[in-house]
Design a protein around this motif. Structure first.
Motif, PDB file in Angstrom:
ATOM      1  N   GLY A 107      12.941  19.635 -20.602  1.00 21.12           N
ATOM      2  CA  GLY A 107      13.955  19.435 -21.846  1.00 21.12           C
ATOM      3  C   GLY A 107      14.819  18.282 -21.746  1.00 21.12           C
ATOM      4  N   ASP A 108      15.793  18.368 -22.213  1.00 23.81           N
ATOM      5  CA  ASP A 108      16.570  16.912 -23.085  1.00 23.81           C
ATOM      6  C   ASP A 108      16.675  15.768 -21.936  1.00 23.81           C
ATOM      7  N   ARG A 109      16.022  14.744 -22.090  1.00 24.19           N
ATOM      8  CA  ARG A 109      15.767  14.177 -21.274  1.00 24.19           C
ATOM      9  C   ARG A 109      17.021  12.970 -21.022  1.00 24.19           C
ATOM     10  N   SER A 110      18.203  12.755 -21.659  1.00 23.61           N
ATOM     11  CA  SER A 110      18.990  12.040 -21.967  1.00 23.61           C
ATOM     12  C   SER A 110      20.344  12.490 -20.471  1.00 23.61           C
ATOM     13  N   GLU A 111      20.318  13.545 -20.713  1.00 21.43           N
ATOM     14  CA  GLU A 111      21.284  14.290 -19.925  1.00 21.43           C
ATOM     15  C   GLU A 111      20.848  14.352 -18.608  1.00 21.43           C
ATOM     16  N   ASN A 112      19.171  13.925 -17.802  1.00 22.18           N
ATOM     17  CA  ASN A 112      18.587  14.478 -17.222  1.00 22.18           C
ATOM     18  C   ASN A 112      18.622  13.288 -16.309  1.00 22.18           C
ATOM     19  N   ALA A 113      19.346  13.845 -15.031  1.00 24.18           N
ATOM     20  CA  ALA A 113      19.729  12.776 -13.921  1.00 24.18           C
ATOM     21  C   ALA A 113      18.603  12.565 -13.006  1.00 24.18           C
ATOM     22  N   GLU A 114      17.832  13.790 -12.545  1.00 27.07           N
ATOM     23  CA  GLU A 114      16.979  13.376 -12.211  1.00 27.07           C
ATOM     24  C   GLU A 114      15.635  12.405 -12.515  1.00 27.07           C
ATOM     25  N   TYR A 115      15.803  12.962 -14.146  1.00 25.62           N
ATOM     26  CA  TYR A 115      14.702  12.261 -15.362  1.00 25.62           C
ATOM     27  C   TYR A 115      15.218  10.020 -14.567  1.00 25.62           C
ATOM     28  N   ILE A 116      16.762   9.961 -15.297  1.00 29.18           N
ATOM     29  CA  ILE A 116      16.839   8.704 -14.855  1.00 29.18           C
ATOM     30  C   ILE A 116      16.739   8.334 -13.964  1.00 29.18           C
ATOM     31  N   TYR A 117      17.094   9.098 -12.902  1.00 27.72           N
ATOM     32  CA  TYR A 117      16.888   8.890 -11.688  1.00 27.72           C
ATOM     33  C   TYR A 117      15.283   7.824 -11.334  1.00 27.72           C
ATOM     34  N   SER A 118      14.482   8.763 -11.310  1.00 26.01           N
ATOM     35  CA  SER A 118      13.261   9.014 -11.705  1.00 26.01           C
ATOM     36  C   SER A 118      12.620   7.576 -12.275  1.00 26.01           C
ATOM     37  N   LYS A 119      12.489   7.075 -13.786  1.00 29.44           N
ATOM     38  CA  LYS A 119      12.649   6.193 -14.459  1.00 29.44           C
ATOM     39  C   LYS A 119      12.983   4.709 -13.470  1.00 29.44           C
ATOM     40  N   LYS A 120      14.763   5.087 -13.216  1.00 31.91           N
ATOM     41  CA  LYS A 120      14.844   3.707 -12.822  1.00 31.91           C
ATOM     42  C   LYS A 120      14.398   3.080 -11.730  1.00 31.91           C
ATOM     43  N   ARG A 121      13.936   4.398 -10.861  1.00 34.98           N
ATOM     44  CA  ARG A 121      13.411   3.870  -9.505  1.00 34.98           C
ATOM     45  C   ARG A 121      11.784   3.424  -9.394  1.00 34.98           C
ATOM     46  N   LEU A 122      11.033   4.119 -10.806  1.00 38.51           N
ATOM     47  CA  LEU A 122       9.567   3.441 -10.775  1.00 38.51           C
ATOM     48  C   LEU A 122      10.224   2.298 -11.393  1.00 38.51           C
ATOM     49  N   ARG A 123      10.810   1.358 -11.985  1.00 40.48           N
ATOM     50  CA  ARG A 123      11.359   0.476 -12.405  1.00 40.48           C
ATOM     51  C   ARG A 123      11.343  -0.433 -11.446  1.00 40.48           C
ATOM     52  N   GLU A 124      11.434  -0.065 -10.135  1.00 41.48           N
ATOM     53  CA  GLU A 124      12.661  -1.047  -8.870  1.00 41.48           C
ATOM     54  C   GLU A 124      11.222  -1.097  -8.202  1.00 41.48           C
ATOM     55  N   ASP A 170       0.488  -1.518   0.162  1.00 40.67           N
ATOM     56  CA  ASP A 170       0.566  -0.127  -0.424  1.00 40.67           C
ATOM     57  C   ASP A 170       0.523   1.392   0.232  1.00 40.67           C
ATOM     58  N   TYR A 171       2.336   1.040   0.793  1.00 38.31           N
ATOM     59  CA  TYR A 171       2.647   2.461   1.470  1.00 38.31           C
ATOM     60  C   TYR A 171       3.378   2.810  -0.217  1.00 38.31           C
ATOM     61  N   LEU A 172       4.139   1.783  -1.182  1.00 39.46           N
ATOM     62  CA  LEU A 172       4.404   1.705  -2.889  1.00 39.46           C
ATOM     63  C   LEU A 172       4.015   2.527  -3.590  1.00 39.46           C
ATOM     64  N   TRP A 173       2.050   1.468  -3.933  1.00 39.14           N
ATOM     65  CA  TRP A 173       1.261   2.056  -4.412  1.00 39.14           C
ATOM     66  C   TRP A 173       0.712   3.632  -4.344  1.00 39.14           C
ATOM     67  N   GLU A 174       0.390   3.324  -3.346  1.00 43.50           N
ATOM     68  CA  GLU A 174      -0.799   5.064  -2.675  1.00 43.50           C
ATOM     69  C   GLU A 174       0.904   6.337  -2.841  1.00 43.50           C
ATOM     70  N   ASN A 175       2.015   6.152  -2.064  1.00 44.06           N
ATOM     71  CA  ASN A 175       2.205   7.279  -2.035  1.00 44.06           C
ATOM     72  C   ASN A 175       4.102   6.985  -2.756  1.00 44.06           C
ATOM     73  N   GLU A 176       5.351   6.222  -2.799  1.00 45.25           N
ATOM     74  CA  GLU A 176       6.272   5.745  -3.519  1.00 45.25           C
ATOM     75  C   GLU A 176       5.572   6.499  -4.755  1.00 45.25           C
ATOM     76  N   ARG A 177       5.251   5.437  -5.364  1.00 41.75           N
ATOM     77  CA  ARG A 177       5.313   4.999  -7.032  1.00 41.75           C
ATOM     78  C   ARG A 177       4.310   6.915  -7.434  1.00 41.75           C
ATOM     79  N   PRO A 178       3.353   7.515  -6.666  1.00 41.39           N
ATOM     80  CA  PRO A 178       2.852   8.704  -7.626  1.00 41.39           C
ATOM     81  C   PRO A 178       3.852   9.320  -7.055  1.00 41.39           C
ATOM     82  N   ARG A 179       4.954   9.233  -6.182  1.00 36.00           N
ATOM     83  CA  ARG A 179       5.614  10.456  -5.915  1.00 36.00           C
ATOM     84  C   ARG A 179       7.116  10.262  -7.110  1.00 36.00           C
ATOM     85  N   MET A 180       7.201   9.197  -7.658  1.00 35.68           N
ATOM     86  CA  MET A 180       8.192   9.275  -8.616  1.00 35.68           C
ATOM     87  C   MET A 180       7.316   9.322 -10.448  1.00 35.68           C
ATOM     88  N   VAL A 181       6.407   8.874  -9.964  1.00 36.39           N
ATOM     89  CA  VAL A 181       5.742   9.419 -11.754  1.00 36.39           C
ATOM     90  C   VAL A 181       5.780  10.812 -11.722  1.00 36.39           C
TER      91      VAL A 181
END
Length: 158
Positions: free
Chosen positions: A39-56, A18-29
């Motif tokens: 803008g440029d996603r290829s060099e955007n560290a926050e975007y890359i980190y968030s995408k990786k964390r969302l997969r986890e 419930d915590y992951l679904w209701e808190n962590e996942r929406p925050r990462m999205v």
């Protein structure tokens, strides 16, 4: 893997889901959307980190969801005569050292809290045994001979 779990263990799995679904996942999205807007996603560290964390998070949600579908809550017997799921087992080893563990499911073991899995070598060796039984535990470090001194439904000293 055993599908048994204590009521407390089932509750913790559900709370984590419930915590992951209701808190962590929406925050990462949201973090991903905010970072993508820059803008440029290829060099955007926050975007890359968030995408990786969302997969986890999604991987963990799938694992937890799959486990929650198959686990069965099992309660320890009130007055156990032999070692079974949920029981607290006290034993003495060859050196006179005493240990006390609760046998729990693989989703909730925590040796630091005195909880070992019924699927572990120690758990398997202890299951079905009674007070005064001598048990040989097969371990990578070598066999360990122990004698069961107590089997209870609640933690000794409580």
């Amino acid at each position: 893997m055993t599908n048994m779990i204590s009521a407390e263990g089932r509750k913790k799995l559900q709370e984590r889901y419930d915590y992951l679904w209701e808190n962590e996942r929406p925050r990462m999205v949201k973090n991903m959307a905010d970072a993508a807007a820059e803008g440029d996603r290829s060099e955007n560290a926050e975007y890359i980190y968030s995408k990786k964390r969302l997969r986890e998070i999604d991987r963990e949600l799938k694992h937890l969801g799959d486990r929650l579908k198959v686990v069965k809550v099992v309660y320890p017997p009130l007055n156990p005569t032999s070692v079974s799921f949920g029981c607290w087992v006290t034993y003495e080893d060859e050196n006179g050292d005493e240990r006390c563990y609760q046998l729990v499911g693989p989703d909730e073991f925590d040796v630091s809290l005195g909880r070992i899995s019924v699927d572990s070598p120690v758990g398997k060796a202890l299951l079905g045994k009674k007070v005064d039984d001598e048990v040989t535990v097969k371990r990578p470090a070598g066999d360990l001979s122990v004698v069961i001194t107590a089997v209870t439904s609640s933690k000794p000293g409580k």
